[in-house]
Design a protein around this motif. Structure first.
Motif, PDB file in Angstrom:
ATOM      1  N   PRO A  69      -1.929  18.043  15.446  1.00 45.93           N
ATOM      2  CA  PRO A  69      -0.858  18.656  14.634  1.00 45.93           C
ATOM      3  C   PRO A  69       0.416  17.817  14.653  1.00 45.93           C
ATOM      4  N   MET A  70       1.021  17.713  13.501  1.00 49.15           N
ATOM      5  CA  MET A  70       2.295  17.017  13.387  1.00 49.15           C
ATOM      6  C   MET A  70       3.459  17.956  13.692  1.00 49.15           C
ATOM      7  N   MET A  71       3.271  19.275  13.414  1.00 48.40           N
ATOM      8  CA  MET A  71       4.362  20.226  13.586  1.00 48.40           C
ATOM      9  C   MET A  71       3.797  21.595  13.953  1.00 48.40           C
ATOM     10  N   ARG A  72       4.529  22.295  14.829  1.00 50.66           N
ATOM     11  CA  ARG A  72       4.158  23.646  15.234  1.00 50.66           C
ATOM     12  C   ARG A  72       5.309  24.598  14.913  1.00 50.66           C
ATOM     13  N   THR A  73       4.979  25.729  14.340  1.00 48.52           N
ATOM     14  CA  THR A  73       5.997  26.727  14.014  1.00 48.52           C
ATOM     15  C   THR A  73       5.635  28.055  14.671  1.00 48.52           C
ATOM     16  N   GLN A  74       6.661  28.751  15.163  1.00 48.96           N
ATOM     17  CA  GLN A  74       6.491  30.066  15.781  1.00 48.96           C
ATOM     18  C   GLN A  74       7.436  31.061  15.131  1.00 48.96           C
ATOM     19  N   THR A  75       6.949  32.283  14.930  1.00 53.33           N
ATOM     20  CA  THR A  75       7.759  33.350  14.350  1.00 53.33           C
ATOM     21  C   THR A  75       7.812  34.515  15.328  1.00 53.33           C
ATOM     22  N   PHE A  76       9.027  34.978  15.594  1.00 53.41           N
ATOM     23  CA  PHE A  76       9.247  36.069  16.545  1.00 53.41           C
ATOM     24  C   PHE A  76       8.567  35.782  17.878  1.00 53.41           C
ATOM     25  N   ALA A  77       8.889  34.575  18.406  1.00 57.70           N
ATOM     26  CA  ALA A  77       8.410  34.132  19.723  1.00 57.70           C
ATOM     27  C   ALA A  77       6.902  34.169  19.825  1.00 57.70           C
ATOM     28  N   GLY A  78       6.241  34.006  18.704  1.00 55.12           N
ATOM     29  CA  GLY A  78       4.783  33.969  18.721  1.00 55.12           C
ATOM     30  C   GLY A  78       4.133  35.317  18.541  1.00 55.12           C
ATOM     31  N   LEU A  79       4.943  36.397  18.446  1.00 53.51           N
ATOM     32  CA  LEU A  79       4.357  37.731  18.288  1.00 53.51           C
ATOM     33  C   LEU A  79       3.644  37.866  16.943  1.00 53.51           C
ATOM     34  N   GLN A  80       4.151  37.184  15.944  1.00 51.27           N
ATOM     35  CA  GLN A  80       3.494  37.177  14.639  1.00 51.27           C
ATOM     36  C   GLN A  80       2.656  35.924  14.443  1.00 51.27           C
ATOM     37  N   GLY A  81       2.330  35.298  15.546  1.00 47.79           N
ATOM     38  CA  GLY A  81       1.460  34.138  15.475  1.00 47.79           C
ATOM     39  C   GLY A  81       2.238  32.838  15.319  1.00 47.79           C
ATOM     40  N   SER A  82       1.528  31.765  15.479  1.00 42.11           N
ATOM     41  CA  SER A  82       2.099  30.438  15.302  1.00 42.11           C
ATOM     42  C   SER A  82       1.146  29.615  14.450  1.00 42.11           C
ATOM     43  N   SER A  83       1.657  28.604  13.845  1.00 38.21           N
ATOM     44  CA  SER A  83       0.833  27.775  12.960  1.00 38.21           C
ATOM     45  C   SER A  83       1.025  26.312  13.312  1.00 38.21           C
ATOM     46  N   GLU A  84      -0.022  25.542  13.107  1.00 37.02           N
ATOM     47  CA  GLU A  84       0.005  24.104  13.329  1.00 37.02           C
ATOM     48  C   GLU A  84      -0.525  23.417  12.085  1.00 37.02           C
ATOM     49  N   ALA A  85      -0.032  22.237  11.829  1.00 43.27           N
ATOM     50  CA  ALA A  85      -0.451  21.509  10.628  1.00 43.27           C
ATOM     51  C   ALA A  85      -0.504  20.019  10.914  1.00 43.27           C
ATOM     52  N   THR A  86      -1.619  19.405  10.545  1.00 44.77           N
ATOM     53  CA  THR A  86      -1.713  17.946  10.601  1.00 44.77           C
ATOM     54  C   THR A  86      -1.009  17.372   9.377  1.00 44.77           C
ATOM     55  N   ILE A  87      -1.005  16.062   9.258  1.00 43.04           N
ATOM     56  CA  ILE A  87      -0.344  15.432   8.118  1.00 43.04           C
ATOM     57  C   ILE A  87      -0.984  15.872   6.809  1.00 43.04           C
ATOM     58  N   LEU A  88      -2.301  15.795   6.726  1.00 40.93           N
ATOM     59  CA  LEU A  88      -2.989  16.161   5.490  1.00 40.93           C
ATOM     60  C   LEU A  88      -2.878  17.660   5.221  1.00 40.93           C
ATOM     61  N   GLU A  89      -2.932  18.472   6.272  1.00 41.68           N
ATOM     62  CA  GLU A  89      -2.772  19.914   6.079  1.00 41.68           C
ATOM     63  C   GLU A  89      -1.370  20.232   5.578  1.00 41.68           C
ATOM     64  N   GLY A  90      -0.379  19.500   6.061  1.00 42.64           N
ATOM     65  CA  GLY A  90       0.973  19.693   5.563  1.00 42.64           C
ATOM     66  C   GLY A  90       1.106  19.320   4.095  1.00 42.64           C
ATOM     67  N   VAL A  91       0.429  18.260   3.684  1.00 41.28           N
ATOM     68  CA  VAL A  91       0.451  17.868   2.273  1.00 41.28           C
ATOM     69  C   VAL A  91      -0.196  18.943   1.407  1.00 41.28           C
ATOM     70  N   VAL A  92      -1.340  19.462   1.861  1.00 44.24           N
ATOM     71  CA  VAL A  92      -2.032  20.516   1.107  1.00 44.24           C
ATOM     72  C   VAL A  92      -1.167  21.765   1.016  1.00 44.24           C
ATOM     73  N   GLU A  93      -0.479  22.107   2.109  1.00 47.84           N
ATOM     74  CA  GLU A  93       0.372  23.288   2.102  1.00 47.84           C
ATOM     75  C   GLU A  93       1.559  23.113   1.164  1.00 47.84           C
ATOM     76  N   LEU A  94       2.128  21.926   1.143  1.00 43.96           N
ATOM     77  CA  LEU A  94       3.231  21.665   0.217  1.00 43.96           C
ATOM     78  C   LEU A  94       2.775  21.806  -1.235  1.00 43.96           C
ATOM     79  N   MET A  95       1.585  21.316  -1.532  1.00 44.25           N
ATOM     80  CA  MET A  95       1.051  21.452  -2.885  1.00 44.25           C
ATOM     81  C   MET A  95       0.749  22.908  -3.210  1.00 44.25           C
ATOM     82  N   HIS A  96       0.323  23.670  -2.198  1.00 45.77           N
ATOM     83  CA  HIS A  96       0.030  25.095  -2.404  1.00 45.77           C
ATOM     84  C   HIS A  96       1.271  25.867  -2.837  1.00 45.77           C
TER      85      HIS A  96
END
Length: 220
Positions: A69-96
């Motif tokens: 993963p290139m970046m990790r994000t957490q919401t409400f200290a992880g209570l609502q989960g956290s997400s990780e994204a590699t470079i290509l996954e980040g590109v796909v998410e940006l396009m989404h």
């Protein structure tokens, strides 16, 4: 076209040695540049070992940079989960989310440019010092200059992650942290830049024949 039949004069054949720091040429028996004080070292294909060493190190670091993963994000200290994204996954998410322009920039800077740099440096190190026409030598020099120019733009992913990590730190609400791929990607870029800087562009002109094929045939 008469000029193509004459001898191709280079600094080496003129008994001169160019300084890699400032570009000034001096007699080949001089050891120090009087302009910048740098040591004058003649071009040597053995110096390509350093180019290949940094190149391999950069390639090794580029593999985990795309797998982890290139970046990790957490919401409400992880209570609502956290997400990780590699470079290509980040590109796909940006396009989404419709950010096609940013996705293209990230894809080009993080995938196309690094791969092109690896191929270009490997090709230059392979053909350095080998016979070439003037046109081929100019082509090699242009590729080398392009590699040198685009090197500074290869850190865009790391810059984006660093900026987001600094800005999106809302404590309990949300936070962004660099992933392990960020370090690997930064090291890969640094190693490829060192590989390109270790390449001696003077080797491009060492492979020039004294006369081109037309001139040689004319002499025959």
């Amino acid at each position: 076209m008469e000029g193509h039949d004459g001898p191709i004069m280079t600094a080496h054949r003129a008994g001169l040695l160019g300084c890699r720091s400032c570009g000034r040429v001096w007699p080949e028996d001089q050891e120090t540049c009087d302009r910048c004080g740098a040591d004058l070292v003649p071009p040597d294909r053995r110096g390509l070992q350093k180019v290949w060493a940094w190149w391999i190190a950069g390639l090794v670091m580029y593999v985990p940079a795309n797998l982890f993963p290139m970046m990790r994000t957490q919401t409400f200290a992880g209570l609502q989960g956290s997400s990780e994204a590699t470079i290509l996954e980040g590109v796909v998410e940006l396009m989404h989310y419709g950010n096609y322009d940013i996705a293209i920039i990230v894809f080009v800077a993080s995938v196309i440019v690094p791969v092109a740099k690896f191929l270009a440096i490997a090709w230059l190190a392979t053909v350095a010092g080998r016979p070439a026409t003037v046109e081929q030598a100019h082509t090699r020099l242009k590729i080398y200059e392009v590699v040198e120019f685009i090197g500074r733009w290869s850190m865009i992913d790391v810059f984006v992650v660093a900026i987001l990590s600094a800005l999106v730190q809302l404590g309990f609400v949300a936070s962004v942290h660099p992933g392990p791929a960020a370090v690997s990607f930064a090291l890969s870029v640094a190693f490829t830049m060192l590989s390109a800087q270790s390449f001696d562009p003077r080797l491009i002109w060492r492979g020039l024949p004294l006369r081109n094929r037309t001139g040689i045939e004319g002499q025959d």
